[in-house]
Design a protein around this motif. Structure first.
Motif, PDB file in Angstrom:
ATOM      1  N   SER A   1      -5.015  14.710 -11.593  1.00 19.89           N
ATOM      2  CA  SER A   1      -5.655  16.247 -11.100  1.00 19.89           C
ATOM      3  C   SER A   1      -5.227  16.697  -9.671  1.00 19.89           C
ATOM      4  CB  SER A   1      -7.074  15.804 -11.469  1.00 19.89           C
ATOM      5  OG  SER A   1      -7.422  15.548 -12.483  1.00 19.89           O
ATOM      6  N   LEU A   2      -5.174  15.473  -8.815  1.00 23.97           N
ATOM      7  CA  LEU A   2      -4.859  16.012  -7.128  1.00 23.97           C
ATOM      8  C   LEU A   2      -3.614  16.511  -7.179  1.00 23.97           C
ATOM      9  CD1 LEU A   2      -6.958  12.742  -5.522  1.00 23.97           C
ATOM     10  CD2 LEU A   2      -7.657  15.049  -5.903  1.00 23.97           C
ATOM     11  N   GLU A   3      -2.619  15.536  -7.923  1.00 20.92           N
ATOM     12  CA  GLU A   3      -1.175  16.218  -7.684  1.00 20.92           C
ATOM     13  C   GLU A   3      -0.860  17.479  -8.268  1.00 20.92           C
ATOM     14  OE1 GLU A   3       0.880  13.164  -9.823  1.00 20.92           O
ATOM     15  OE2 GLU A   3       0.701  11.505  -7.989  1.00 20.92           O
ATOM     16  N   LEU A   4      -1.600  17.805  -9.425  1.00 18.18           N
ATOM     17  CA  LEU A   4      -1.499  19.057 -10.142  1.00 18.18           C
ATOM     18  C   LEU A   4      -1.960  20.115  -9.039  1.00 18.18           C
ATOM     19  CD1 LEU A   4      -0.678  20.809 -12.355  1.00 18.18           C
ATOM     20  CD2 LEU A   4      -3.055  20.493 -13.264  1.00 18.18           C
ATOM     21  N   ALA A   5      -3.210  19.857  -8.531  1.00 16.22           N
ATOM     22  CA  ALA A   5      -3.778  21.019  -7.663  1.00 16.22           C
ATOM     23  C   ALA A   5      -2.806  21.162  -6.497  1.00 16.22           C
ATOM     24  CB  ALA A   5      -5.159  20.219  -6.985  1.00 16.22           C
TER      25      ALA A   5
ATOM     26  N   GLY B   1      -6.659  25.695   0.388  1.00 22.53           N
ATOM     27  CA  GLY B   1      -7.500  26.624   0.131  1.00 22.53           C
ATOM     28  C   GLY B   1      -8.957  26.429  -0.048  1.00 22.53           C
ATOM     29  N   THR B   2      -9.885  27.569  -0.509  1.00 25.06           N
ATOM     30  CA  THR B   2     -11.155  27.127  -0.927  1.00 25.06           C
ATOM     31  C   THR B   2     -11.582  27.958  -2.036  1.00 25.06           C
ATOM     32  OG1 THR B   2     -11.797  29.326   0.392  1.00 25.06           O
ATOM     33  CG2 THR B   2     -11.795  27.214   1.727  1.00 25.06           C
TER      34      THR B   2
ATOM     35  N   VAL C   1     -14.899  22.412   1.341  1.00 29.50           N
ATOM     36  CA  VAL C   1     -14.643  23.660   0.340  1.00 29.50           C
ATOM     37  C   VAL C   1     -15.697  24.352  -0.253  1.00 29.50           C
ATOM     38  CG1 VAL C   1     -13.275  24.043  -1.764  1.00 29.50           C
ATOM     39  CG2 VAL C   1     -12.583  22.298  -0.169  1.00 29.50           C
ATOM     40  N   CYS C   2     -16.816  23.743  -0.749  1.00 26.64           N
ATOM     41  CA  CYS C   2     -17.974  24.236  -1.168  1.00 26.64           C
ATOM     42  C   CYS C   2     -18.792  25.505  -0.299  1.00 26.64           C
ATOM     43  CB  CYS C   2     -19.004  23.403  -1.701  1.00 26.64           C
ATOM     44  SG  CYS C   2     -18.256  22.756  -3.191  1.00 26.64           S
ATOM     45  N   ARG C   3     -18.794  25.278   1.034  1.00 33.20           N
ATOM     46  CA  ARG C   3     -19.166  25.938   1.716  1.00 33.20           C
ATOM     47  C   ARG C   3     -18.388  27.346   1.817  1.00 33.20           C
ATOM     48  NH1 ARG C   3     -24.256  24.569   3.658  1.00 33.20           N
ATOM     49  NH2 ARG C   3     -24.438  22.374   4.078  1.00 33.20           N
ATOM     50  N   HIS C   4     -17.614  27.414   1.518  1.00 35.36           N
ATOM     51  CA  HIS C   4     -16.567  28.642   1.507  1.00 35.36           C
ATOM     52  C   HIS C   4     -16.501  29.220  -0.060  1.00 35.36           C
ATOM     53  CE1 HIS C   4     -15.600  28.360   5.849  1.00 35.36           C
ATOM     54  NE2 HIS C   4     -15.250  26.963   5.478  1.00 35.36           N
ATOM     55  N   SER C   5     -16.342  28.248  -0.862  1.00 36.83           N
ATOM     56  CA  SER C   5     -16.127  28.907  -2.490  1.00 36.83           C
ATOM     57  C   SER C   5     -17.357  29.324  -3.039  1.00 36.83           C
ATOM     58  CB  SER C   5     -15.355  27.816  -3.055  1.00 36.83           C
ATOM     59  OG  SER C   5     -15.942  26.716  -2.977  1.00 36.83           O
ATOM     60  N   LEU C   6     -18.556  28.477  -2.738  1.00 33.77           N
ATOM     61  CA  LEU C   6     -19.568  28.628  -3.628  1.00 33.77           C
ATOM     62  C   LEU C   6     -20.797  29.350  -3.196  1.00 33.77           C
ATOM     63  CD1 LEU C   6     -19.525  25.019  -5.395  1.00 33.77           C
ATOM     64  CD2 LEU C   6     -18.334  26.982  -6.174  1.00 33.77           C
ATOM     65  N   ALA C   7     -21.499  30.267  -4.182  1.00 34.44           N
ATOM     66  CA  ALA C   7     -22.746  30.493  -3.676  1.00 34.44           C
ATOM     67  C   ALA C   7     -23.782  29.739  -3.480  1.00 34.44           C
ATOM     68  CB  ALA C   7     -23.273  31.764  -4.810  1.00 34.44           C
ATOM     69  N   PRO C   8     -24.845  29.898  -2.496  1.00 30.38           N
ATOM     70  CA  PRO C   8     -25.761  29.102  -1.930  1.00 30.38           C
ATOM     71  C   PRO C   8     -26.742  28.390  -3.136  1.00 30.38           C
ATOM     72  CG  PRO C   8     -25.810  30.920  -0.656  1.00 30.38           C
ATOM     73  CD  PRO C   8     -24.951  31.215  -1.860  1.00 30.38           C
TER      74      PRO C   8
END
Length: 787
Positions: free
Chosen positions: A120-124, A132-133, A167-174
């Motif tokens: 999964s990490l290699e694919l990402a 990115g985020t 990452v979640c601080r930027h990509s996800l709603a609170p």
């Protein structure tokens, strides 16, 4: 029982797609996916294969809905990997890998899962996600971290969780549930690495997010799972009273939503059984584990860690029951009607009810508290429980039965809880808080229509509720069932609704098969002790201050809109497009409107209105951050050192005050009020700041302690320490230390602004950071920009 093993049993998993997918259609979709895969394998000359991600998820849902995951999910996932690869669909393949990680965790296939994690990490990385985020990258990191945690690769897991946090601080709603999953899974890592205090903080934050995002928290599986996880962590901290409540609440949610056939129901059953074991209620523990085993076998089969761990826990509970002389029907399963303990009820074989035979325990000690006139002079100094806990017990035992009996047609429309002004609404009350406006109370919130129909009479009935209660040595609150006035009418006894929340002080360590120590031979001594401990201590209700009466009353019956207007001046939150109105609301006002707890909200209308006040527009938040940066610079970086050089101690003292206020506010704003709440009024400002700073995910976590240091040194810096008998000797080093702290705080703030991509400047005089922050304000409304 092995705590480390127990925690594995409740490993969090992501959902597998739409909860409302139709079984038949999903099954057909699964067959269609398999058919497509076979066709591609048989005929390579046909047009390039395609991979339908939604079809894959629907098929996986169907497998779980049929309870055939133990035999069908593995092959289905493996085939889906092949299909996605043949189609060249990297995004689809990443989805399959994420789902595979979750399933392999549930099956205890940790060695195989490490290969899936690496893939999964290699694919990402190949997809360019790692720089990115994106939400896909955040989800992948969380799943990989959780899989490594389940495999006991804790260092790698923690590193992955920390990456996910960023990452979640930027990509996800609170209020995104994946953010709650991150908190939940981090808590499990902390539990498994013997950091229960941090685990508890993460779980409480996860529960808050889940409840805030739920349409109906009282019938939401994710909310129930959060309660179960929190109960288990509290159990490891020996906080048995809280563990009991949360474990019982989890079961209540499954019953309310009729969700007993969900695979996750086993976690709630086994979690409550573990609490029962710690409470020495072995019969309940045995039936709970038996039912959990039945659910696990149905949904996952016997060849899983879930089944083996629960079976071992059941064996130990049965042995403990036998040692304690407790007989359990071998055929009993906790799924029978009435067998499961009701949340908020006195459960079978509870210590308060006692046992028979040689192992009978002495009665628990009690403290009786009777509520007298509002003008009584003596304070309630004998009440050992918090205001919120008292309020919840008062609602559960007195309020809820009264409404069910006298207003049955409105029982599904009335919201209840404790929100607003008062130390207990913030959860910070203590013995000193009980000298005024303290006592059993809660709020009832009605729509305008319902209030017009029953509001006045409901207020009369609320005021007539019995307020005399007792608190035993284990922290259980019990209200007397008689009414205060004959005019109030009769309603069911509170016995069936009384909250049993034993304290862990005298409870066995979870997992130890100890039994009650009181014996027939020691009966006389136990009786003497019990008599001495159960002497009631009566105390009247503390005086109600004028500011908590009349239109400013803090409890009773309210129209929803009127309640919020009494606090904020608004029936509902200002529109997202009305920044000038938001800027007129002080943070402490918003804190009062959004604090406390909601005990019941059948329609969700009160919670929706309350949530509106939590949802400060981001443009407003950025505008306030800019203002705080300006005040920190003006008061702390500019005027404070100049005032100290002039020898104007009063001006310097006031500069410190403004600097501290602005900086504390900035911490809450940077952490996002929707997530952490608003900064309360001055009295509880630092209590809230300390609580926030203790969270693993807190941004600027060291600032609160630094501000307290500045305040401690302020006397010496501003007045040479004369107020503390230091003469003039302490001024110079104190001034130097304060100036250093102010600049260090500025440096930390700039680092955080950069991390949030709110600035590209390294300038540490914070006034110059304001234009960079305001560049991110989308609105053109001039009220949001500095002069």
């Amino acid at each position: 029982m092995d705590e480390e093993a127990l925690l594995k049993q409740f490993a969090a998993q992501f959902a597998h797609g739409p909860d409302d997918a139709d079984d038949t259609d999903a099954a057909a979709a699964a067959q269609g996916a398999d058919s497509t895969a076979n066709q591609v394998a048989d005929d390579a000359d046909q047009s390039p294969a395609t991979f339908d991600t939604q079809q894959f998820l629907n098929g996986l849902d169907a497998i779980f809905d049929r309870h055939t995951a133990a035999t069908e999910a593995g092959p289905y996932l493996e085939q889906a990997m092949v299909d996605a690869e043949n189609a060249g669909d990297e995004a689809g393949l990443l989805t399959v890998l994420n789902e595979t990680m979750g399933f392999y965790r549930s099956q205890g296939r940790h060695k195989e899962n490490q290969w899936i994690v690496q893939r999964s990490l290699e694919l990402a990385a190949r997809m360019g996600l790692t720089t990115g985020t994106s939400e896909a990258w955040a989800t992948t990191l969380i799943n990989c971290a959780t899989s490594m945690r389940a495999a006991k690769q804790y260092d790698q897991a923690e590193d992955l969780y920390h990456q996910a946090q960023s990452v979640c601080r930027h990509s996800l709603a609170p209020t995104d549930r994946r953010l709650a999953a991150l908190h939940n899974n981090l808590s499990m890592l902390y539990s498994e690495t013997n950091r229960p205090d941090k685990a508890e903080l993460e779980l409480r934050e996860a529960l808050r997010i889940i409840e805030a995002s739920s349409v109906n928290p009282d019938a939401d599986i994710d909310v129930s799972s959060s309660h179960t996880n929190l109960a288990l962590t509290l159990l490891t901290e020996h906080k048995l009273e809280d563990a009991h409540w949360h474990a019982a609440k989890a079961l209540e949610i499954y019953r309310t939503g009729h969700l007993e056939h969900s695979a996750h129901y086993a976690s709630a059953l086994a979690g409550f059984a573990q609490v029962c074991f710690a409470e020495r209620r072995y019969a309940d523990a045995v039936t709970g584990y038996r039912h959990a085993l039945a659910v696990i076998e149905e949904c996952y089969g016997k060849d899983t860690d879930y089944w083996r761990i629960t079976a071992d826990n059941l064996r130990q509970a049965e042995e403990a029951a036998a040692q304690a002389g407790v007989t359990v029907d071998n055929a009993s399963v906790a799924g029978d009607a009435g067998a499961l303990p009701q949340s908020g009820s006195r459960l079978p074989n509870s210590p308060a009810q006692g046992k028979t035979g040689a192992n009978a325990a002495s009665s628990p000690s009690t403290v009786s508290v009777s509520t007298g006139s509002a003008g009584a002079a003596e304070a309630v100094s004998a009440c050992p429980v918090s205001g919120l806990k008292l309020a919840r017990a008062f609602w559960t035992q007195m309020g809820k039965p009264m409404i069910a009996a006298k207003y049955p047609q409105y029982a599904g429309r009335i919201a209840a809880g404790l929100v607003g002004h008062g130390s207990e609404c913030y959860g910070f009350d203590d013995a000193y808080s009980q000298d005024h406006d303290f006592g059993p109370r809660f709020c009832l919130w009605l729509t305008d229509e319902d209030y017009a129909a029953i509001g006045e009479q409901l207020e009369v009935d609320y005021e007539a509720l019995p307020r005399k209660f007792s608190v035993d040595a284990q922290g259980r609150v019990t209200f007397e069932a008689h009414a205060r006035s004959d005019a109030s009418g009769a309603f069911p006894s509170a016995g069936a609704g009384s909250t049993v929340i034993p304290d862990a002080a005298n409870a066995p360590t979870p997992g130890t098969a100890t039994h009650d120590t009181a014996t027939a031979e020691s009966g006389a001594a136990s009786s003497d002790v019990a008599e001495a401990m159960t002497t009631p201590i009566d105390a009247p209700l503390s005086p109600v201050t004028p500011r908590a009466q009349g239109a400013n009353r803090r409890d009773g019956v309210f129209r929803i809109g009127d309640f919020f207007e009494s606090i904020t001046g608004y029936h509902t939150a200002p529109a997202q497009t009305a920044p000038h109105e938001w800027l007129m609301l002080q943070e402490s006002t918003l804190a009062a409107a959004t604090n406390g707890e909601v005990f019941a909200d059948p329609t969700g209308l009160f919670s929706k209105t309350r949530q509106g006040f939590k949802n400060m527009p981001d443009d407003v938040r950025l505008a306030l951050i800019s203002k705080r940066l300006g005040m920190i610079a003006q008061a702390g970086q500019y005027n404070l050192p100049r005032s100290l050089k002039r020898g104007d101690g009063a001006a310097a003292w006031l500069s410190i005050h403004e600097f501290v206020q602005a900086t504390a506010s900035l911490v809450f704003l940077v952490n996002v009020p929707m997530v952490v709440g608003y900064m309360p009024y001055y009295k509880w400002q630092f209590a809230a700041l300390r609580k926030l700073s203790g969270s693993m995910f807190a941004l600027l976590p060291n600032v609160g302690e630094q501000l307290e240091t500045v305040m401690r040194l302020s006397s010496a810096a501003c007045y040479g320490g004369a107020g503390f008998g230091e003469g003039g000797k302490g001024a110079a080093p104190a001034i130097e230390k304060i100036n250093d702290i102010v600049e260090q705080i500025a440096v930390d703030i700039v680092k955080e602004l950069k991390r949030e991509h709110l600035t590209t400047s390294g300038e540490t005089f914070l006034e110059w950071q304001r234009p960079y922050v305001e560049d991110h304000i989308a609105s053109d409304d001039p009220v949001l920009k500095s002069l």
